[in-house]
Write a protein that holds these residues in place. Structure first.
Motif, PDB file in Angstrom:
ATOM      1  N   LEU A  57       0.812  -6.923  -1.408  1.00  0.00           N
ATOM      2  CA  LEU A  57       1.818  -5.906  -1.120  1.00  0.00           C
ATOM      3  C   LEU A  57       2.596  -5.506  -2.368  1.00  0.00           C
ATOM      4  O   LEU A  57       3.375  -4.571  -2.345  1.00  0.00           O
ATOM      5  CB  LEU A  57       2.785  -6.416  -0.044  1.00  0.00           C
ATOM      6  CG  LEU A  57       2.164  -6.587   1.347  1.00  0.00           C
ATOM      7  CD1 LEU A  57       3.169  -7.196   2.304  1.00  0.00           C
ATOM      8  CD2 LEU A  57       1.636  -5.268   1.876  1.00  0.00           C
ATOM      9  N   ASN A  58       2.397  -6.222  -3.438  1.00  0.00           N
ATOM     10  CA  ASN A  58       3.110  -5.861  -4.663  1.00  0.00           C
ATOM     11  C   ASN A  58       2.358  -4.840  -5.506  1.00  0.00           C
ATOM     12  O   ASN A  58       2.887  -4.290  -6.448  1.00  0.00           O
ATOM     13  CB  ASN A  58       3.370  -7.120  -5.500  1.00  0.00           C
ATOM     14  CG  ASN A  58       4.359  -8.041  -4.802  1.00  0.00           C
ATOM     15  OD1 ASN A  58       5.263  -7.565  -4.114  1.00  0.00           O
ATOM     16  ND2 ASN A  58       4.176  -9.338  -4.963  1.00  0.00           N
ATOM     17  N   ASP A  59       1.083  -4.610  -5.144  1.00  0.00           N
ATOM     18  CA  ASP A  59       0.303  -3.620  -5.885  1.00  0.00           C
ATOM     19  C   ASP A  59       0.784  -2.216  -5.548  1.00  0.00           C
ATOM     20  O   ASP A  59       1.419  -1.991  -4.526  1.00  0.00           O
ATOM     21  CB  ASP A  59      -1.189  -3.747  -5.533  1.00  0.00           C
ATOM     22  CG  ASP A  59      -1.741  -5.102  -5.946  1.00  0.00           C
ATOM     23  OD1 ASP A  59      -1.214  -5.670  -6.925  1.00  0.00           O
ATOM     24  OD2 ASP A  59      -2.674  -5.597  -5.269  1.00  0.00           O
ATOM     25  N   PRO A  60       0.440  -1.232  -6.447  1.00  0.00           N
ATOM     26  CA  PRO A  60       0.821   0.154  -6.141  1.00  0.00           C
ATOM     27  C   PRO A  60       0.150   0.599  -4.836  1.00  0.00           C
ATOM     28  O   PRO A  60      -0.956   0.170  -4.505  1.00  0.00           O
ATOM     29  CB  PRO A  60       0.272   0.955  -7.332  1.00  0.00           C
ATOM     30  CG  PRO A  60       0.000  -0.045  -8.392  1.00  0.00           C
ATOM     31  CD  PRO A  60      -0.222  -1.358  -7.740  1.00  0.00           C
ATOM     32  N   MET A  61       0.842   1.511  -4.141  1.00  0.00           N
ATOM     33  CA  MET A  61       0.362   1.984  -2.836  1.00  0.00           C
ATOM     34  C   MET A  61      -1.082   2.503  -2.841  1.00  0.00           C
ATOM     35  O   MET A  61      -1.866   2.118  -1.976  1.00  0.00           O
ATOM     36  CB  MET A  61       1.285   3.097  -2.331  1.00  0.00           C
ATOM     37  CG  MET A  61       2.592   2.545  -1.831  1.00  0.00           C
ATOM     38  SD  MET A  61       2.506   2.217  -0.085  1.00  0.00           S
ATOM     39  CE  MET A  61       4.147   2.693   0.386  1.00  0.00           C
ATOM     40  N   PRO A  62      -1.431   3.389  -3.815  1.00  0.00           N
ATOM     41  CA  PRO A  62      -2.810   3.920  -3.774  1.00  0.00           C
ATOM     42  C   PRO A  62      -3.851   2.819  -3.854  1.00  0.00           C
ATOM     43  O   PRO A  62      -4.871   2.866  -3.169  1.00  0.00           O
ATOM     44  CB  PRO A  62      -2.875   4.827  -5.010  1.00  0.00           C
ATOM     45  CG  PRO A  62      -1.470   5.186  -5.292  1.00  0.00           C
ATOM     46  CD  PRO A  62      -0.644   4.003  -4.893  1.00  0.00           C
ATOM     47  N   ILE A  63      -3.581   1.806  -4.659  1.00  0.00           N
ATOM     48  CA  ILE A  63      -4.516   0.691  -4.781  1.00  0.00           C
ATOM     49  C   ILE A  63      -4.638  -0.032  -3.443  1.00  0.00           C
ATOM     50  O   ILE A  63      -5.738  -0.346  -2.973  1.00  0.00           O
ATOM     51  CB  ILE A  63      -4.039  -0.298  -5.874  1.00  0.00           C
ATOM     52  CG1 ILE A  63      -3.846   0.457  -7.182  1.00  0.00           C
ATOM     53  CG2 ILE A  63      -4.992  -1.499  -5.964  1.00  0.00           C
ATOM     54  CD1 ILE A  63      -4.704   0.062  -8.322  1.00  0.00           C
ATOM     55  N   GLN A  64      -3.491  -0.254  -2.819  1.00  0.00           N
ATOM     56  CA  GLN A  64      -3.499  -0.916  -1.516  1.00  0.00           C
ATOM     57  C   GLN A  64      -4.308  -0.108  -0.515  1.00  0.00           C
ATOM     58  O   GLN A  64      -5.070  -0.661   0.286  1.00  0.00           O
ATOM     59  CB  GLN A  64      -2.065  -1.044  -0.989  1.00  0.00           C
ATOM     60  CG  GLN A  64      -1.229  -2.053  -1.736  1.00  0.00           C
ATOM     61  CD  GLN A  64       0.103  -2.273  -1.016  1.00  0.00           C
ATOM     62  OE1 GLN A  64       0.153  -2.299   0.201  1.00  0.00           O
ATOM     63  NE2 GLN A  64       1.172  -2.417  -1.783  1.00  0.00           N
ATOM     64  N   PHE A  65      -4.119   1.208  -0.567  1.00  0.00           N
ATOM     65  CA  PHE A  65      -4.806   2.092   0.381  1.00  0.00           C
ATOM     66  C   PHE A  65      -6.322   2.006   0.203  1.00  0.00           C
ATOM     67  O   PHE A  65      -7.075   1.819   1.149  1.00  0.00           O
ATOM     68  CB  PHE A  65      -4.322   3.532   0.199  1.00  0.00           C
ATOM     69  CG  PHE A  65      -4.997   4.512   1.126  1.00  0.00           C
ATOM     70  CD1 PHE A  65      -4.763   4.454   2.504  1.00  0.00           C
ATOM     71  CD2 PHE A  65      -5.862   5.473   0.643  1.00  0.00           C
ATOM     72  CE1 PHE A  65      -5.377   5.345   3.359  1.00  0.00           C
ATOM     73  CE2 PHE A  65      -6.489   6.363   1.498  1.00  0.00           C
ATOM     74  CZ  PHE A  65      -6.239   6.296   2.855  1.00  0.00           C
ATOM     75  N   ILE A  66      -6.721   2.108  -1.078  1.00  0.00           N
ATOM     76  CA  ILE A  66      -8.159   2.065  -1.354  1.00  0.00           C
ATOM     77  C   ILE A  66      -8.744   0.728  -0.917  1.00  0.00           C
ATOM     78  O   ILE A  66      -9.808   0.673  -0.299  1.00  0.00           O
ATOM     79  CB  ILE A  66      -8.430   2.324  -2.856  1.00  0.00           C
ATOM     80  CG1 ILE A  66      -8.119   3.790  -3.162  1.00  0.00           C
ATOM     81  CG2 ILE A  66      -9.874   1.992  -3.215  1.00  0.00           C
ATOM     82  CD1 ILE A  66      -8.044   4.109  -4.633  1.00  0.00           C
ATOM     83  N   ARG A  67      -8.028  -0.335  -1.157  1.00  0.00           N
ATOM     84  CA  ARG A  67      -8.508  -1.661  -0.781  1.00  0.00           C
ATOM     85  C   ARG A  67      -8.642  -1.755   0.752  1.00  0.00           C
ATOM     86  O   ARG A  67      -9.615  -2.251   1.289  1.00  0.00           O
ATOM     87  CB  ARG A  67      -7.525  -2.718  -1.293  1.00  0.00           C
ATOM     88  CG  ARG A  67      -8.091  -4.129  -1.221  1.00  0.00           C
ATOM     89  CD  ARG A  67      -7.321  -5.068  -2.111  1.00  0.00           C
ATOM     90  NE  ARG A  67      -5.879  -4.987  -1.842  1.00  0.00           N
ATOM     91  CZ  ARG A  67      -4.932  -5.122  -2.771  1.00  0.00           C
ATOM     92  NH1 ARG A  67      -5.250  -5.342  -4.018  1.00  0.00           N
ATOM     93  NH2 ARG A  67      -3.663  -5.049  -2.453  1.00  0.00           N
ATOM     94  N   TRP A  68      -7.648  -1.166   1.408  1.00  0.00           N
ATOM     95  CA  TRP A  68      -7.626  -1.209   2.877  1.00  0.00           C
ATOM     96  C   TRP A  68      -8.820  -0.448   3.463  1.00  0.00           C
ATOM     97  O   TRP A  68      -9.522  -0.927   4.356  1.00  0.00           O
ATOM     98  CB  TRP A  68      -6.296  -0.592   3.338  1.00  0.00           C
ATOM     99  CG  TRP A  68      -6.088  -0.567   4.822  1.00  0.00           C
ATOM    100  CD1 TRP A  68      -5.903  -1.647   5.629  1.00  0.00           C
ATOM    101  CD2 TRP A  68      -6.019   0.598   5.641  1.00  0.00           C
ATOM    102  NE1 TRP A  68      -5.728  -1.231   6.913  1.00  0.00           N
ATOM    103  CE2 TRP A  68      -5.786   0.151   6.958  1.00  0.00           C
ATOM    104  CE3 TRP A  68      -6.108   1.964   5.394  1.00  0.00           C
ATOM    105  CZ2 TRP A  68      -5.657   1.021   8.026  1.00  0.00           C
ATOM    106  CZ3 TRP A  68      -5.973   2.829   6.451  1.00  0.00           C
ATOM    107  CH2 TRP A  68      -5.750   2.370   7.755  1.00  0.00           C
TER     108      TRP A  68
END
Lengths: 313, 335
Positions: A57-68
């Protein structure tokens, strides 16, 4: 045709991407820190920070989104915060009651609604037609849960004809499975029957006054052939549209019905997840429901070409 | 009048005093005011008149295809082979429609079902009235398409109506009507909605098929030219009644009703070139909502005298075989 399907697939992917983004943001923007929710009320700041780190959850949002998205495409819809089990597995366990209820409801709604509409149009102004109008007003205006509770009170508690609530898997016998589904299906279907019947009636009435209906009569066709062979197929496009819409409304109807009748399906799972703020489950259900909806829409649009040869994409 | 009721053996359809009413919200329209005529075996009878005179209502009354809620045949007899069609059950009537009496309609663009192939729709007519299997009926449909001169029937049989031109659709309609070799074919303005060149082709086709199959044809039209080309006998209708009936030759040689004369004067004559404005019949067609006193044409008639406005003239023979519903028919004929 193939080009059209391809184009629709691309647009379906675009729609799903939008839905995905919305669902993703739902979790990140909703008040409350998911990590804090997972950690529970007595968690320390270090525990929460640890969970944040673990969930990325500490990563930037776009990275989180792509990972998700990448995880979902790989079949990983995340893990339930409360049950601690994979979301897909939880949904899979609840699929049978929901599918049973939805399919039965659609079968009943389409057959009863379409037949009712045909008879009403055939005898427009007659008794059946007026009964349909009254019934449709009722079906539209009385909410599912009211019908549900009335049905339980009358058929289950007073008359003891049917079980009050719950669900029996089909694996344990068709009889009990069906008995448990009758009341929920009845409660959920009435609105759809009214809707489908009204549209069928209007569409059939229009077709019945067409020149080609007179041609069919001049050929010596029977009333049955006139209605079901010549008229129904021509009236089919609006009916199919409405059936598609009903599928969309089914998603919300199922949630209410499962709650009223205590059916352990996707609807109940969703309600519980919302109450518990179990975001991964909510996300999973939303994504799958949207996917279903997009597929149904595509099927409806392709269905038009089967009904009316003038429609070609 | 009595003369017409004697039924000769060659009479196929004998209509007597046919009365059909349309029911509006507050009024009754007397669309047919008691008409009598006969169609003989194998003949072509023209039915002429302007819009609203009751031509199509006559056709729909015979086949009992009037809109059930708004129209009703309230009187008369329609004897087909001596049996009154008005007394048949709906089931018996279905056995006659499309089988012994068939009909083609004015609008080929809307008269075919858009969601079924043309072949399917023709085959349906075959299957309703015979025990043919689906594939036999489809083979018959193909044969019928060839009969009505549609090129490439093997392919066309699988066409949907929207894949065909207006003329081709009307040919398909004719094929459908001929599917069970009817004894009577009612053609309700079959060429009105078509281009002039196509009109001529369809007319020729109807005449030729009639010759070949020997079916009687009731040809409804507002076009006297079409009558002259296709028919043996004619009835002229005005305001829900027959005002004149005669052989085509007689009618054109000696029109005996002022309305018929008016109609003939208003047909453009190509031989005379564009010399003058076409004469028209002054006045308008009377409303059929109120009962008409006297002759319905009297208000527009140059021959009208007092009796015309008081008593309704009945159709009577002016010379044998040539009837007119006019008090002054003899004078009109000579005029």
């Amino acid at each position: 045709m193939a080009a059209y399907i391809l184009r629709r697939m691309v647009s379906a992917i675009a729609v799903m991407a939008m839905v995905g983004m919305f669902v993703f943001l739902l979790l990140r923007l909703a008040p409350g820190d998911p990590a804090a929710i997972i950690a529970g009320k007595s968690a320390t700041a270090e525990m929460i920070a640890g969970i944040r780190e673990k969930l990325g959850l500490n990563d930037p949002m776009p990275i989180q989104f792509i990972r998700w998205v990448r995880d979902m495409l790989g079949g990983d819809f995340g893990t339930s915060i409360f049950a601690g089990r994979p979301v897909l597995e939880l949904i899979g366990q609840r699929l049978e009651p929901t599918l049973s209820l939805s399919m039965l409801t659609m079968i009943v709604s389409v057959t009863v609604g379409v037949s009712f509409g045909i008879v009403a149009a055939w005898r427009a102004g007659g008794l059946v037609d007026r009964m349909l109008s009254a019934f449709a007003a009722l079906g539209f205006s009385v909410p599912v849960f009211v019908i549900g509770f009335f049905a339980i009170y009358w058929f289950a508690i007073n008359l003891h004809w049917l079980p009050v609530q719950g669900y029996q898997p089909i694996g344990q016998g068709i009889g009990p499975w069906f008995d448990h589904l009758i009341l929920p299906t009845l409660a959920l279907s009435l609105g759809y029957i009214a809707f489908i019947a009204r549209i069928t009636r209007a569409s059939m009435l229009e077709v019945l006054s067409e020149d080609y209906m007179r041609t069919a009569a001049a050929k010596g066709a029977s009333s049955y052939a006139m209605l079901f062979h010549h008229a129904l197929k021509n009236a089919g496009v609006p009916i199919l549209t409405v059936v598609g819409l009903c599928f969309a409304y089914l998603i919300s109807g199922v949630v209410i019905t499962e709650t009223v009748f205590n059916v352990p399906g996707i609807g109940r799972l969703t309600v519980d997840a919302i109450n518990n703020r179990d975001y991964p489950i909510i996300q999973g259900v939303l994504i799958l429901a949207s996917g279903m909806y997009v597929l149904v829409n595509l099927a409806v649009d392709l269905g038009y070409t089967l009904i009316d040869p003038r429609i070609r994409y | 009048m009595l003369m017409h009721t004697t039924i000769a053996n060659d009479v196929l359809l004998d209509v007597q005093n046919l009365e059909t009413h349309f029911y509006g919200d507050e009024s009754i329209t007397r669309a047919l005011g008691g008409i009598s005529f006969q169609v003989k075996r194998g003949e072509t009878l023209g039915v002429v008149g302007e819009s609203g005179c009751g031509k199509s209502v006559t056709a729909l009354s015979i086949l009992r295809l009037l809109p059930k809620l708004t129209a009703k045949t309230v009187g008369g007899e329609i004897r087909f082979h001596g049996r009154d069609l008005l007394k048949l059950s709906e089931r018996e009537m279905r056995g006659i429609r499309g089988n012994r009496i068939a009909m083609i309609f004015q609008e080929p663009m809307t008269s075919l079902n858009p969601v079924y192939t043309v072949g399917h729709q023709i085959a349906e007519a075959v299957q309703i009235h015979t025990k043919a299997t689906k594939s036999e009926a489809m083979a018959k449909a193909q044969e019928l398409l060839r009969l009505v001169r549609i090129s490439d029937p093997e392919r066309r049989v699988n066409n949907y109506p929207h894949e065909m031109s207006g003329g081709m659709r009307q040919r398909a309609m004719i094929a459908m009507a001929l599917a069970c070799s009817p004894e009577l074919l009612i053609a309700d303005e079959p060429t009105t909605a078509l281009d002039v060149t196509i009109q001529a082709q369809i007319l020729r086709l109807v005449v030729e098929l009639k010759e070949r199959t020997g079916t009687a044809v009731m040809f409804i039209t507002h076009d006297l030219g079409v009558v002259a080309e296709t028919c043996q006998r004619v009835i002229v209708m005005y305001a829900g009644r027959i005002v004149e009936q005669a052989s085509v030759v007689d009618l054109f040689a000696r029109p005996s009703h002022p309305y018929t004369q008016g109609l003939m004067r208003s047909v453009p004559d190509r031989r005379r070139g564009r010399q003058r404005r076409l004469p028209e019949i002054p006045g308008i067609v009377p409303s059929l909502r109120e009962p008409i006193v006297g002759c319905s044409f009297a208000p527009r008639c140059p021959f009208a005298i007092d009796i015309c406005r008081e008593k309704t003239p009945i159709l009577r023979d002016v010379v044998p075989g040539h009837g007119a519903a006019c008090w002054r028919a003899e004078e009109v004929m000579g005029a």
